[in-house]
Design an enzyme around this catalytic site. Structure first.
Site, PDB file in Angstrom:
ATOM      1  N   GLU A 263      -4.689   8.762   2.917  1.00 43.56           N
ATOM      2  CA  GLU A 263      -5.953   8.047   2.743  1.00 43.56           C
ATOM      3  C   GLU A 263      -6.815   8.096   4.007  1.00 43.56           C
ATOM      4  O   GLU A 263      -7.323   7.076   4.467  1.00 43.56           O
ATOM      5  CB  GLU A 263      -5.687   6.594   2.313  1.00 43.56           C
ATOM      6  CG  GLU A 263      -4.968   6.505   0.986  1.00 43.56           C
ATOM      7  CD  GLU A 263      -4.818   5.093   0.447  1.00 43.56           C
ATOM      8  OE1 GLU A 263      -4.682   4.158   1.256  1.00 43.56           O
ATOM      9  OE2 GLU A 263      -4.830   4.940  -0.782  1.00 43.56           O
ATOM     10  N   ASP A 336       1.420   3.290  -6.684  1.00 47.21           N
ATOM     11  CA  ASP A 336       0.874   2.369  -5.696  1.00 47.21           C
ATOM     12  C   ASP A 336       0.960   0.910  -6.129  1.00 47.21           C
ATOM     13  O   ASP A 336      -0.061   0.323  -6.481  1.00 47.21           O
ATOM     14  CB  ASP A 336      -0.597   2.744  -5.432  1.00 47.21           C
ATOM     15  CG  ASP A 336      -1.144   2.056  -4.199  1.00 47.21           C
ATOM     16  OD1 ASP A 336      -0.406   1.294  -3.568  1.00 47.21           O
ATOM     17  OD2 ASP A 336      -2.316   2.300  -3.865  1.00 47.21           O
ATOM     18  N   GLU A 364      -2.085  -7.649  -4.587  1.00 50.49           N
ATOM     19  CA  GLU A 364      -3.272  -6.795  -4.694  1.00 50.49           C
ATOM     20  C   GLU A 364      -3.542  -6.413  -6.142  1.00 50.49           C
ATOM     21  O   GLU A 364      -4.683  -6.388  -6.586  1.00 50.49           O
ATOM     22  CB  GLU A 364      -3.067  -5.532  -3.841  1.00 50.49           C
ATOM     23  CG  GLU A 364      -4.189  -4.519  -4.037  1.00 50.49           C
ATOM     24  CD  GLU A 364      -3.999  -3.245  -3.214  1.00 50.49           C
ATOM     25  OE1 GLU A 364      -3.026  -3.151  -2.450  1.00 50.49           O
ATOM     26  OE2 GLU A 364      -4.841  -2.336  -3.350  1.00 50.49           O
TER      27      GLU A 364
HETATM   28  C1  BDP Z   1      -3.126   0.608  -1.315  1.00 55.12           C
HETATM   29  C2  BDP Z   1      -4.128  -0.365  -0.808  1.00 55.12           C
HETATM   30  C3  BDP Z   1      -4.680   0.022   0.535  1.00 55.12           C
HETATM   31  C4  BDP Z   1      -3.560   0.331   1.490  1.00 55.12           C
HETATM   32  C5  BDP Z   1      -2.651   1.384   0.889  1.00 55.12           C
HETATM   33  C6  BDP Z   1      -1.405   1.656   1.735  1.00 55.12           C
HETATM   34  O1  BDP Z   1      -5.185  -0.455  -1.739  1.00 55.12           O
HETATM   35  O2  BDP Z   1      -5.494  -1.037   0.995  1.00 55.12           O
HETATM   36  O3  BDP Z   1      -4.048   0.761   2.710  1.00 55.12           O
HETATM   37  O4  BDP Z   1      -2.174   0.930  -0.356  1.00 55.12           O
HETATM   38  O5  BDP Z   1      -0.348   1.189   1.358  1.00 55.12           O
HETATM   39  O6  BDP Z   1      -2.454   0.004  -2.377  1.00 55.12           O
HETATM   40  O7  BDP Z   1      -1.498   2.343   2.738  1.00 55.12           O
END
Ligand code: BDP
Length: 667
Positions: A263, A336, A364
């Site tokens: 990401e 996720d 979340e």
């Molecule tokens: C996702 C979240 C994000 C996190 C990412 C992670 O939306 O904010 O940075 O995981 O685990 O679920 O790195």
């Protein structure tokens, strides 16, 4: 009558000098006892154990004994009866855990004499991951701002640090990562390290080790080096020097947590190196100090392949190439932290590398701090899943070496936003200590300590807790649906959502694939074949639409709207029933709770009551949105015995919540 009762409860709270605001978590025993407690060694940690017992234990004299001393052995035994009790352990930490265990038994009516208890944690590392930013915000945090007050540190030490340490120690959590995995390089600046040192000093006596998340580009951003290539000698030197600097301040520093090439975060692949080369370089810097690297497997490259497959594809070829002080941190599911996922195929697959599990305590994807969702049942389902990694009988719990939980803690008075979200912090600690505990036993313990010993309260409320995750799955994403959340904040439904210019695997349609024929992600051989990453005989079971567990049907199959379910209903009808069931469950929770009026303090009663209302309203919103949307593809009526939608899809599509979530435009 009700008023009288409430008034007297309130008065009781006043006499005790406490506001019933949840700030005391599950540690509510009154501290007026005068127990006789002795110890065969003196230390700060042992003094904590002694004091906890002296002020709260209401039984016979307790003697704490260190035996066959070994600082990293956390096991303990408790023996004795009404005439005297002995807690024995090879370590100070073990004695502290033993003290909390004894107090827990007292607080939950669990004392049965003679005592003959042996406890030892399943995993040596039981760690919280804070997604806390240095500016005080918390990524995916729903309980206020960060408890770490970096701007005040090191001069001002918030009393909350000690309370936090105590709460964690009481449930066996022994480590914490202070900052977000999307790590600011600034965390490694010398002034920040001086602040982290002060926090570490407060946490240490409670047996809690401090770790930091680091940014792979730190040598460039902080050190001014032209590269952060892990094979570059100057970069390696920079990390070694940094490690030395940290250990001078924090001699028992745990190590680094790293999100790399994920990401948008920098990582070794930016320099043509592998995850193993990146992780090993950091591991070498930490090794002389006995530190470890927790390297996250949450990666998905911009390839067209199914996102669920990518972590496995990336990491499996590297099995055996990691240093022995590297552990790969794998999220419970392959996508996720969705409301329900199958376990990630990386569990039970890497035989030459330590693998740890990462679960998300913060909700979340489960209604933030508004919805009551007790997560022990979800984590149990995950930990108990048979990976078949070493033949049958290889549950996830036996394939991992440690557990991490993304914290749901903030600076709100009750720590977690929803009073019942405290139960998830509690459950994480208890399961990381002993994954064999049942969700029922954990809920029972937590309720008795947090609210009331009365069975008339505990039993119905426990039943509600044990059903709550199922309810959320039902009204959000039943039958294996996943990632149809509103873009960005992940609170409400948006199966129709489109992120203009966003990656395909950030778009809800990518995950549900609804069309005239059916719905679901085809992960069989005719689709992405992600199923092939699982071991036999599980994969054969998943390939076959008839034997694939129905709760994960649409995770693995694109199923016909008329596919016949075990209930005899069509898939479309079943989907409708599941969504509606979720709504009915949420409404039932309101009834269960309202009946408890008077059985607990009014403050917490009302706080929970008002959130349950929101939860019910949201459940209806989810059901209407998803059913009306999918109906456009299924083109069938919602079964007539189900409540009719009360919204119009066009109105629901207009809803754009403004939730501040420190979001970086990610899905
Ligand atoms: C996702 C979240 C994000 C996190 C990412 C992670 O939306 O904010 O940075 O995981 O685990 O679920 O790195």
């Amino acid at each position: 009558m009700k008023h009288l009762l409430t008034a007297s409860l309130l008065c009781f709270a006043c006499l005790q000098g406490f506001a019933e605001d949840g700030s005391r978590l599950w540690l509510r025993a009154d501290a007026t006892a005068k127990a006789v407690v002795t110890a065969n060694k003196k230390s700060t940690t042992i003094s904590i154990a002694v004091e906890e017992l002296q002020t709260q234990w209401r039984g016979a004299a307790v003697s704490l004994k260190i035996k066959n001393i070994k600082a990293d052995k956390e096991e303990f035994s408790i023996t004795g009866d009404e005439r005297g009790i002995t807690i024995t352990s090879p370590s100070e930490k073990g004695l502290l855990y033993g003290a909390y265990h004894l107090l827990r038994l007292q607080a939950t009516n669990g004392l049965k004499y003679p005592l003959n208890i042996q406890e030892s944690p399943k995993y040596n590392l039981r760690i919280l991951n804070h997604w806390d930013n240095l500016d005080g915000t918390v990524e995916r945090g729903y309980a206020g701002r960060s408890i770490w007050r970096w701007d005040e540190l090191p001069a001002v030490v918030s009393p909350r640090y000690k309370e936090y340490a105590r709460a964690n120690a009481s449930i066996g959590i022994n480590a914490t990562v202070l900052n977000n995995v999307n790590a600011s390089p600034q965390i490694l600046q010398s002034d920040m390290l001086a602040k982290a040192k002060v926090v570490a000093d407060v946490l240490r006596p409670y047996g809690i080790q401090v770790f930091l998340s680091v940014n792979f580009s730190s040598p460039t951003v902080l050190g001014g080096l032209p590269t952060s290539d892990p094979l570059d000698a100057a970069v390696q030197r920079w990390w070694k020097d940094k490690a030395n600097e940290i250990y001078k301040l924090i001699p028992d520093f745990g190590g680094f947590l790293v999100k790399a090439n994920s990401e948008g975060q920098p990582g070794p692949q930016d320099f043509g190196r592998t995850h193993a080369e990146g992780a090993n370089m950091l591991a070498d810097a930490l090794k002389p100090h006995k530190g470890i690297v927790m390297w996250r497997a949450f990666v998905y490259s911009p390839s067209n392949d199914d996102r669920a497959k990518q972590a496995y594809m990336e990491f499996m070829p590297l099995d055996g190439l990691f240093r022995d002080n590297v552990v790969i941190q794998v999220k419970n599911g392959p996508i996720d932290f969705q409301p329900r996922e199958p376990f990630s195929p990386l569990f039970g697959a890497m035989h030459k590398t330590d693998v740890m599990a990462e679960v998300q305590i913060t909700q979340e994807y489960l209604g933030h701090a508004n919805h009551l969702a007790f997560l022990a049942p979800m984590w149990k389902e995950f930990l108990d899943s048979d990976t078949y990694g070493n033949g049958s009988g290889s549950p996830v719990a036996n394939t991992i070496t440690a557990m991490a939980g993304v914290a749901n803690i903030g600076d709100e008075t009750n720590w977690n936003g929803h009073h019942f979200a405290q139960a998830n912090w509690y459950a994480f600690g208890r399961l990381a200590w002993n994954p064999q505990l049942s969700a029922d036993a954990i809920a029972d313990e937590w309720l008795r300590q947090t609210f009331s010993q009365k069975d008339a309260f505990v039993e119905p409320v426990k039943a509600m807790m044990l059903q709550s995750w199922d309810a959320v799955v039902n009204y959000m994403m039943p039958l294996g649906l996943h990632h149809i959340f509103a873009v960005g904040h992940h609170y409400g439904p948006e199966p129709w959502g489109v992120i203009p210019g966003g990656r395909p695997d950030w778009q809800p349609w990518y995950f549900h694939n609804a069309d005239a024929a059916g719905v679901g992600f085809n992960r069989t051989k005719t689709g992405s074949d992600a199923i092939n990453q699982y071991h036999s005989p599980l994969k054969e079971r998943l390939y076959d639409i008839e034997t694939c567990p129905e709760e994960l049907l649409l995770w693995f199959h694109h199923a016909d709207w008329n596919h016949k379910m075990h209930s005899g209903r069509s898939l479309w009808a079943e989907l409708c029933y599941k969504y509606d069931l979720g709504v009915q469950q949420a409404r039932e929770f309101q009834k269960v709770w309202d009946r408890q009026e008077g059985a607990l303090d009014t403050e917490r009663f009302h706080a929970v009551q008002s959130r349950l209302k929101i939860q019910s309203r949201d459940a209806v919103w989810w059901r209407d949105a998803c059913l009306l949307y999918f109906q456009e593809f299924a083109k069938q009526p919602i079964p007539y015995d189900i409540e009719r939608p009360v919204h119009d899809l066009s109105d629901l599509k207009q809803i754009k919540l403004k939730i501040s979530n420190h979001e970086n435009a990610k899905r």
